[in-house]
Design a protein around this motif. Structure first.
Motif, PDB file in Angstrom:
ATOM      1  N   LYS A 264      -8.530  60.264  72.075  1.00  0.00           N
ATOM      2  CA  LYS A 264      -8.512  59.511  73.358  1.00  0.00           C
ATOM      3  C   LYS A 264      -9.971  59.303  73.905  1.00  0.00           C
ATOM      4  O   LYS A 264     -10.252  58.422  74.597  1.00  0.00           O
ATOM      5  N   ALA A 265     -11.036  60.046  73.556  1.00  0.00           N
ATOM      6  CA  ALA A 265     -12.239  60.093  74.047  1.00  0.00           C
ATOM      7  C   ALA A 265     -13.012  59.005  72.984  1.00  0.00           C
ATOM      8  O   ALA A 265     -14.166  58.626  73.472  1.00  0.00           O
ATOM      9  N   GLY A 266     -12.361  58.530  72.215  1.00  0.00           N
ATOM     10  CA  GLY A 266     -12.936  57.417  71.363  1.00  0.00           C
ATOM     11  C   GLY A 266     -13.567  58.090  70.027  1.00  0.00           C
ATOM     12  O   GLY A 266     -14.102  56.983  69.290  1.00  0.00           O
ATOM     13  N   GLY A 267     -13.543  59.184  69.744  1.00  0.00           N
ATOM     14  CA  GLY A 267     -14.143  59.677  68.599  1.00  0.00           C
ATOM     15  C   GLY A 267     -13.010  59.754  67.267  1.00  0.00           C
ATOM     16  O   GLY A 267     -12.074  59.104  67.447  1.00  0.00           O
ATOM     17  N   PRO A 268     -13.772  59.938  66.001  1.00  0.00           N
ATOM     18  CA  PRO A 268     -12.682  59.927  65.233  1.00  0.00           C
ATOM     19  C   PRO A 268     -11.620  61.044  64.746  1.00  0.00           C
ATOM     20  O   PRO A 268     -11.920  62.154  65.449  1.00  0.00           O
ATOM     21  N   SER A 269     -10.457  60.657  64.908  1.00  0.00           N
ATOM     22  CA  SER A 269      -9.293  61.591  64.986  1.00  0.00           C
ATOM     23  C   SER A 269      -8.907  62.074  63.502  1.00  0.00           C
ATOM     24  O   SER A 269      -8.993  61.326  62.371  1.00  0.00           O
ATOM     25  N   LYS A 270      -8.248  63.372  63.203  1.00  0.00           N
ATOM     26  CA  LYS A 270      -7.974  63.702  62.103  1.00  0.00           C
ATOM     27  C   LYS A 270      -6.406  63.577  61.875  1.00  0.00           C
ATOM     28  O   LYS A 270      -5.940  63.940  60.748  1.00  0.00           O
ATOM     29  N   ALA A 271      -6.040  63.234  63.040  1.00  0.00           N
ATOM     30  CA  ALA A 271      -4.139  63.070  62.901  1.00  0.00           C
ATOM     31  C   ALA A 271      -3.847  61.781  63.135  1.00  0.00           C
ATOM     32  O   ALA A 271      -2.971  61.326  62.428  1.00  0.00           O
ATOM     33  N   SER A 272      -4.636  61.033  63.948  1.00  0.00           N
ATOM     34  CA  SER A 272      -3.642  59.754  64.372  1.00  0.00           C
ATOM     35  C   SER A 272      -4.306  58.618  62.891  1.00  0.00           C
ATOM     36  O   SER A 272      -5.265  58.837  62.700  1.00  0.00           O
ATOM     37  N   TYR A 273      -3.446  57.591  63.005  1.00  0.00           N
ATOM     38  CA  TYR A 273      -3.629  56.596  61.902  1.00  0.00           C
ATOM     39  C   TYR A 273      -3.026  55.311  62.278  1.00  0.00           C
ATOM     40  O   TYR A 273      -2.071  55.232  63.239  1.00  0.00           O
ATOM     41  N   VAL A 274      -3.555  54.208  61.609  1.00  0.00           N
ATOM     42  CA  VAL A 274      -3.006  52.864  61.924  1.00  0.00           C
ATOM     43  C   VAL A 274      -2.515  52.460  60.576  1.00  0.00           C
ATOM     44  O   VAL A 274      -3.477  52.211  59.495  1.00  0.00           O
ATOM     45  N   LEU A 275      -1.370  52.019  60.464  1.00  0.00           N
ATOM     46  CA  LEU A 275      -0.736  51.606  59.225  1.00  0.00           C
ATOM     47  C   LEU A 275      -0.662  50.191  59.108  1.00  0.00           C
ATOM     48  O   LEU A 275      -0.155  49.500  60.170  1.00  0.00           O
ATOM     49  N   GLY A 276      -1.267  49.561  58.253  1.00  0.00           N
ATOM     50  CA  GLY A 276      -1.408  48.073  58.359  1.00  0.00           C
ATOM     51  C   GLY A 276       0.234  47.195  58.500  1.00  0.00           C
ATOM     52  O   GLY A 276       1.100  47.870  58.143  1.00  0.00           O
ATOM     53  N   ASP A 277      -0.004  46.133  59.227  1.00  0.00           N
ATOM     54  CA  ASP A 277       1.242  45.373  59.328  1.00  0.00           C
ATOM     55  C   ASP A 277       2.242  45.019  58.099  1.00  0.00           C
ATOM     56  O   ASP A 277       1.377  44.445  57.041  1.00  0.00           O
ATOM     57  N   GLY A 278       3.368  45.432  57.917  1.00  0.00           N
ATOM     58  CA  GLY A 278       4.352  44.920  56.721  1.00  0.00           C
ATOM     59  C   GLY A 278       4.259  45.850  55.675  1.00  0.00           C
ATOM     60  O   GLY A 278       4.875  45.811  54.890  1.00  0.00           O
TER      61      GLY A 278
END
Ligand SMILES: *Cc1c(COP(=O)(O)O)cnc(C)c1O
Length: 478
Positions: free
Chosen positions: A439-453
């Motif tokens: 949330k603070a904008g730093g690198p997360s070890k848990a959240s991720y973004v999986l590419g579309d499709g």
């Protein structure tokens, strides 16, 4: 014939269950559907046969049978005796073991029984002798205090968790790390391989009572003759926990110095991982430990699960067939195909490959933690678990690795081409996943973004393979 029998047996059983608690029947149906529909790569899981599963659902569950065959604390155990003797006899034959104790309810319970029997057998104390001679009442409070101290301050050397060992091999927060004065050995930081000279040096310095070998996440074979040599040199008991690879021992893939049973004083195992039996545990022992192992229940274990011992006997009968040996060989061959699939696509593997059933993928080259990789893969229907790599910079919670195993999908009939595709799909997911931010904008070890499709694409490709190799083909629920 068998297919229709199994189908109607399960359909009718579910109807009986539904008449009492329909939600449990529904969850049971759903579990089958989910297991059928997912790419299960969890290295410790498998699919037991309908014969093994059905054996667990009987009235043997209702019988108390503390004690051992022919020496029970309860009356009316004649049929349990038949079941337990047969399971033990099959186990002794299958593994070439002098003694088999088939009562442990799980792998961890089997280890507790082994620890208990080593302490009872090896700790020398005049108080203990009185105890065993049943002169318990002669012990004063002070005697008990001394005995507790002598019994409870023994040394254990086991493989560390982040090198692939199990919690019960002396990990500090586990009871094994509290009941024993423990030290741990790891793997070579360069190669990731077990360094026998380093283990020997540690053993010479530490002089453990118990040397534990075996693993949950080490992708290589172990030379148990060498481990026994180390144990003998320092006067330790060698205990091997083959929970993960018992199927490869039973299936004669691990022979000679890779088979722990002739070398270990005690060999413990689960029965439900690569061995493909019911959920349970077992201790194999050299004769000198047999009497102490037999006291497992009720000293360490609750009453034996007779219905599960019966299922162990059925599973061991399956495991001594040529079919099972071919299955075990395919487990190892498929792990190689999976590892090669990763290596040709540029991914990093701990130790650079595998020669058992485990592949440990280091996901840091994808810019991900194990936790992010595990979640992204699950979104695409690929079931794995995150795992530490040696000297893991992300610790035991987030980790930097993904552990993959071949026993379950090999049971479904997956072969070389399918496992190559599995590697392709995993690399596809991971190279299309980006680490998220906090949330603070730093690198997360848990959240991720999986590419579309990506999830759709991968799910579709795995569905094709899963449809081609159905789980319990012929089992149709009405
Ligand atoms: C899985 C495992 C266990 C524990 O087995 P449970 O049946 O879950 O208690 C113990 N030791 C090793 C090496 C394992 O891999």
């Amino acid at each position: 014939m068998t297919d229709s029998l199994i189908s109607s047996a399960y359909s009718q059983a579910l109807e009986v269950i539904a008449s009492v608690e329909p939600r449990i029947a529904e969850a049971t149906r759903q579990e089958l559907a989910d297991q059928r529909g997912s790419l299960k790569l969890i290295a410790s899981e498998n699919y037991a046969s309908p014969a093994v599963l059905m054996t667990m659902g009987t009235w043997f569950s209702d019988k108390y049978a503390e004690g051992t065959v022919g020496h029970r604390f309860y009356a009316g155990c004649q049929n349990v005796d038949t079941v337990e003797s047969l399971a033990a006899e099959h186990a002794r034959e299958l593994f070439g073991a002098p003694y088999a104790y088939v009562q442990p309810h799980s792998g961890i319970d089997a280890n507790l029984v082994a620890f208990w029997s080593i302490l009872a057998n090896k700790v020398e104390s005049p108080y203990l002798e009185k105890l065993q001679a049943k002169n318990v009442n002669e012990l004063s409070e002070a005697d008990w205090e001394t005995l507790r101290h002598e019994f409870g301050n023994q040394r254990l050397l086991g493989m560390s968790l982040d090198a692939g060992g199990h919690l019960t091999h002396g990990f500090r927060p586990n009871i094994s790390g509290k009941m024993f004065h423990q030290q741990q050995y790891g793997t070579d930081p360069e190669t990731g391989l077990l360094d026998y000279d380093a283990v020997a040096a540690k053993a010479r310095e530490f002089k453990p009572l118990v040397l534990v070998a075996g693993y949950s996440a080490y992708p290589r074979r172990v030379n148990f003759a060498k481990m026994r040599e180390i144990a003998d040199e320092v006067g330790a008991v060698l205990m091997v926990d083959m929970a993960h690879f018992a199927g490869l021992v039973a299936g004669k893939v691990f022979t000679g110095e890779e088979n722990p049973v002739p070398y270990a004083h005690l060999t413990t195992t689960t029965t439900h991982k690569s061995l493909r039996g019911p959920r349970g545990g077992m201790v194999l022992a050299q004769e000198e430990f047999a009497a102490d192992v037999d006291r497992g229940c009720p000293m360490v274990l609750g009453g034996p699960l007779s219905h599960v011992m019966a299922a162990k006997a059925v599973a061991f009968a399956e495991a001594r067939t040529p079919d099972f040996q071919a299955y075990a060989q395919r487990i190892a061959d498929n792990a190689k195909s999976l590892a090669d699939g990763f290596l040709t696509r540029g991914a990093n593997l701990v130790t650079g490959g595998t020669d058992n059933h485990i592949v440990l993928l280091d996901v840091s080259s994808f810019g991900l933690t194990g936790r992010q990789a595990e979640s992204a893969l699950l979104d695409a229907g690929v079931v794995t678990n995150r795992n530490s790599v040696p000297a893991d910079p992300n610790g035991a919670w987030y980790t930097s690795g993904i552990r993959l195993g071949t026993p379950a999908l090999t049971t479904r009939g997956f072969g070389h081409d399918e496992f190559d595709t599995v590697a392709e799909l995993i690399v596809d997911v991971l190279s299309n996943t980006e680490a998220g931010t906090t949330k603070a904008g730093g690198p997360s070890k848990a959240s991720y973004v999986l590419g579309d499709g990506v999830a759709d694409r991968v799910t579709k490709q795995s569905a094709e393979m899963l449809d081609k190799h159905p789980l319990y083909p012929g089992l149709v629920l009405s």
